[in-house]
Design a protein around this motif. Structure first.
Motif, PDB file in Angstrom:
ATOM      1  N   GLU A  83       0.833  -1.201   0.000  1.00  0.00           N
ATOM      2  CA  GLU A  83       0.000   0.000   0.000  1.00  0.00           C
ATOM      3  C   GLU A  83       0.869   1.253   0.000  1.00  0.00           C
ATOM      4  O   GLU A  83       0.591   2.214  -0.727  1.00  0.00           O
ATOM      5  N   ALA A  84       1.921   1.263   0.787  1.00  0.00           N
ATOM      6  CA  ALA A  84       2.822   2.416   0.825  1.00  0.00           C
ATOM      7  C   ALA A  84       3.454   2.651  -0.547  1.00  0.00           C
ATOM      8  O   ALA A  84       3.576   3.797  -1.006  1.00  0.00           O
ATOM      9  N   ARG A  85       3.831   1.583  -1.236  1.00  0.00           N
ATOM     10  CA  ARG A  85       4.462   1.719  -2.544  1.00  0.00           C
ATOM     11  C   ARG A  85       3.482   2.248  -3.581  1.00  0.00           C
ATOM     12  O   ARG A  85       3.816   3.121  -4.383  1.00  0.00           O
ATOM     13  N   VAL A  86       2.249   1.741  -3.581  1.00  0.00           N
ATOM     14  CA  VAL A  86       1.283   2.239  -4.566  1.00  0.00           C
ATOM     15  C   VAL A  86       0.953   3.702  -4.283  1.00  0.00           C
ATOM     16  O   VAL A  86       0.723   4.483  -5.206  1.00  0.00           O
ATOM     17  N   MET A  87       0.981   4.095  -3.018  1.00  0.00           N
ATOM     18  CA  MET A  87       0.739   5.504  -2.699  1.00  0.00           C
ATOM     19  C   MET A  87       1.891   6.389  -3.191  1.00  0.00           C
ATOM     20  O   MET A  87       1.665   7.507  -3.663  1.00  0.00           O
ATOM     21  N   ASP A  88       3.113   5.888  -3.109  1.00  0.00           N
ATOM     22  CA  ASP A  88       4.259   6.620  -3.674  1.00  0.00           C
ATOM     23  C   ASP A  88       4.106   6.763  -5.187  1.00  0.00           C
ATOM     24  O   ASP A  88       4.325   7.844  -5.750  1.00  0.00           O
ATOM     25  N   LEU A  89       3.727   5.674  -5.850  1.00  0.00           N
ATOM     26  CA  LEU A  89       3.535   5.706  -7.303  1.00  0.00           C
ATOM     27  C   LEU A  89       2.388   6.648  -7.695  1.00  0.00           C
ATOM     28  O   LEU A  89       2.465   7.358  -8.697  1.00  0.00           O
ATOM     29  N   GLY A  96       1.085  13.973  -8.728  1.00  0.00           N
ATOM     30  CA  GLY A  96       1.623  15.178  -8.113  1.00  0.00           C
ATOM     31  C   GLY A  96       0.949  15.587  -6.818  1.00  0.00           C
ATOM     32  O   GLY A  96       1.227  16.661  -6.287  1.00  0.00           O
ATOM     33  N   VAL A  97       0.064  14.761  -6.309  1.00  0.00           N
ATOM     34  CA  VAL A  97      -0.601  14.975  -5.021  1.00  0.00           C
ATOM     35  C   VAL A  97      -0.736  13.627  -4.332  1.00  0.00           C
ATOM     36  O   VAL A  97      -0.688  12.583  -4.987  1.00  0.00           O
ATOM     37  N   THR A  98      -0.930  13.652  -3.045  1.00  0.00           N
ATOM     38  CA  THR A  98      -1.130  12.402  -2.322  1.00  0.00           C
ATOM     39  C   THR A  98      -2.526  11.854  -2.605  1.00  0.00           C
ATOM     40  O   THR A  98      -3.424  12.585  -3.054  1.00  0.00           O
ATOM     41  N   PHE A  99      -2.709  10.574  -2.308  1.00  0.00           N
ATOM     42  CA  PHE A  99      -4.022   9.951  -2.454  1.00  0.00           C
ATOM     43  C   PHE A  99      -5.041  10.698  -1.598  1.00  0.00           C
ATOM     44  O   PHE A  99      -6.156  10.970  -2.043  1.00  0.00           O
ATOM     45  N   GLY A 100      -4.654  11.042  -0.379  1.00  0.00           N
ATOM     46  CA  GLY A 100      -5.546  11.773   0.517  1.00  0.00           C
ATOM     47  C   GLY A 100      -5.934  13.126  -0.041  1.00  0.00           C
ATOM     48  O   GLY A 100      -7.101  13.538   0.049  1.00  0.00           O
ATOM     49  N   GLU A 101      -4.985  13.848  -0.614  1.00  0.00           N
ATOM     50  CA  GLU A 101      -5.280  15.143  -1.217  1.00  0.00           C
ATOM     51  C   GLU A 101      -6.211  14.991  -2.422  1.00  0.00           C
ATOM     52  O   GLU A 101      -7.122  15.803  -2.622  1.00  0.00           O
ATOM     53  N   ALA A 102      -5.975  13.976  -3.219  1.00  0.00           N
ATOM     54  CA  ALA A 102      -6.766  13.764  -4.433  1.00  0.00           C
ATOM     55  C   ALA A 102      -8.192  13.346  -4.117  1.00  0.00           C
ATOM     56  O   ALA A 102      -9.130  13.725  -4.827  1.00  0.00           O
ATOM     57  N   THR A 103      -8.362  12.560  -3.065  1.00  0.00           N
ATOM     58  CA  THR A 103      -9.681  11.998  -2.771  1.00  0.00           C
ATOM     59  C   THR A 103     -10.380  12.659  -1.609  1.00  0.00           C
ATOM     60  O   THR A 103     -11.574  12.430  -1.397  1.00  0.00           O
TER      61      THR A 103
END
Length: 96
Positions: free
Chosen positions: A73-79, A85-92
């Protein structure tokens, strides 16, 4: 009626030589495209978003989470952040 909807087929291949195809409504690809993205880029975005969303759900809302899943999960979040250009949390808007 749904047979009248134009579709686009995408080919997927992996490093191990396996292949698959996915067919989706062309209009849906156009609907979720950002700016002047190609259809392939749009589908790539959706694939990465889907994997990130699923991994997030498994780690933060699932049961029996092990260390390997947390690392994946950490790796897919980095990808995700590298691509968008934004984190998953920022995007969603979904942050923990």
């Amino acid at each position: 009626m749904s047979d009248d909807v134009q579709t686009t087929t995408f080919s997927i291949s992996s490093d191990d030589g396996a292949t698959d195809e996915i067919t989706v409504p062309s209009g849906l690809v156009d609907l979720v495209a950002e700016g002047d993205q190609s259809d392939a880029e749009t589908v790539g975005d959706v694939v990465l978003l889907s994997f990130a969303s699923r991994a997030h759900h498994l780690v933060h809302h699932g049961e029996d989470v092990d260390e390997d899943l947390e690392v994946q999960e950490a790796r897919v979040m980095d990808l995700f952040e590298e691509r968008f250009g934004v984190t998953f949390g920022e995007a969603t808007g979904h942050q923990h």
